[in-house]
Design an enzyme around this catalytic site. Structure first.
Site, PDB file in Angstrom:
ATOM      1  CB  CYS A 111      -0.883  -0.029   1.247  1.00 50.52           C
ATOM      2  SG  CYS A 111      -1.996   1.379   1.386  1.00 50.52           S
ATOM      3  CG  HIS A 154      -5.891  -2.323  -1.390  1.00 49.89           C
ATOM      4  ND1 HIS A 154      -4.860  -3.023  -0.810  1.00 49.89           N
ATOM      5  CD2 HIS A 154      -5.581  -1.010  -1.230  1.00 49.89           C
ATOM      6  CE1 HIS A 154      -3.973  -2.164  -0.314  1.00 49.89           C
ATOM      7  NE2 HIS A 154      -4.392  -0.928  -0.567  1.00 49.89           N
ATOM      8  CD  GLU A 155      -6.967   1.615  -3.805  1.00 52.70           C
ATOM      9  OE1 GLU A 155      -7.045   2.659  -3.122  1.00 52.70           O
ATOM     10  OE2 GLU A 155      -5.920   0.944  -3.858  1.00 52.70           O
ATOM     11  CG  HIS A 158      -7.341   2.714   1.316  1.00 56.61           C
ATOM     12  ND1 HIS A 158      -6.509   2.902   2.403  1.00 56.61           N
ATOM     13  CD2 HIS A 158      -6.579   2.114   0.364  1.00 56.61           C
ATOM     14  CE1 HIS A 158      -5.311   2.426   2.127  1.00 56.61           C
ATOM     15  NE2 HIS A 158      -5.326   1.936   0.890  1.00 56.61           N
TER      16      HIS A 158
END
Length: 184
Positions: A111, A154-155, A158
């Site tokens: 990341c 993954h995004e 966030h």
């Protein structure tokens, strides 16, 4: 132009907040943010530009990673030959459904906001159905699988205040469910 010193690092509280949804039409400021985030990804995947500006390569960048706690993420996903197979900016993305079967990257995940290497498998859904809006406010629903699904997950993590290492098994970082697909 977004540079590495602009990337919010692990430990900053903005990375652990649930980002706020955006309203349409997007302000010029948020349209520029979307463009800047995508341009970072393009630049970071170009070896000459990346070396010149000391950019770490990225395939996704969420707004909280540049200090903006809003529901926006840029994705620029290449295949193993370096050809772009998915390019989009998600605004207010929502995972509508996900597969039971999990997948992960053989080498684990990294990341831009996490400077240290954290070893372990990061199990994620192999397939996702996502609803999101484009920067222009167009609603879209897409299905992603394999690597693009990993990047999208993954995004979106966030945007919900989660980092990849939250998904690693703390007791046994390399333990996986029997039917997990490991992508090399």
């Amino acid at each position: 132009m977004i540079l590495m010193h602009d990337i919010t690092r692990d430990g900053n509280p903005v990375l652990r907040q649930v980002a706020k949804p955006l309203t349409f039409p997007l302000s010029d400021e948020y349209k520029k943010l979307a463009d800047d985030m995508m341009q970072y990804l393009i630049n970071s995947q170009d070896p000459k530009i990346a070396e010149k500006h000391q950019l770490r390569a990225g395939v996704g960048l969420a707004a909280p990673q540049v200090g903006e706690s809003v529901q926006m993420a840029a994705l620029l996903v290449p295949n193993d030959k370096g050809e772009i197979i998915f390019k989009e900016v998600f605004v207010n993305p929502k995972i509508l459904s996900e597969s039971v079967r999990r997948t992960c990257l053989a080498e684990g995940e990294g990341c831009l906001s996490v400077d240290k290497d954290i070893e372990g498998y990061v199990p994620r859904p192999d397939k996702l159905k996502i609803r999101y809006y484009t920067v222009d406010g167009e609603e879209k629903t897409i299905r992603l699988k394999d690597y693009p699904a990993i990047v999208a997950s993954h995004e979106i993590d966030h945007l919900n205040g989660h980092l990849f290492y939250d998904r690693i098994n703390k007791q046994n970082p390399f333990e996986l469910a029997e039917d997990t697909i490991v992508i090399s």
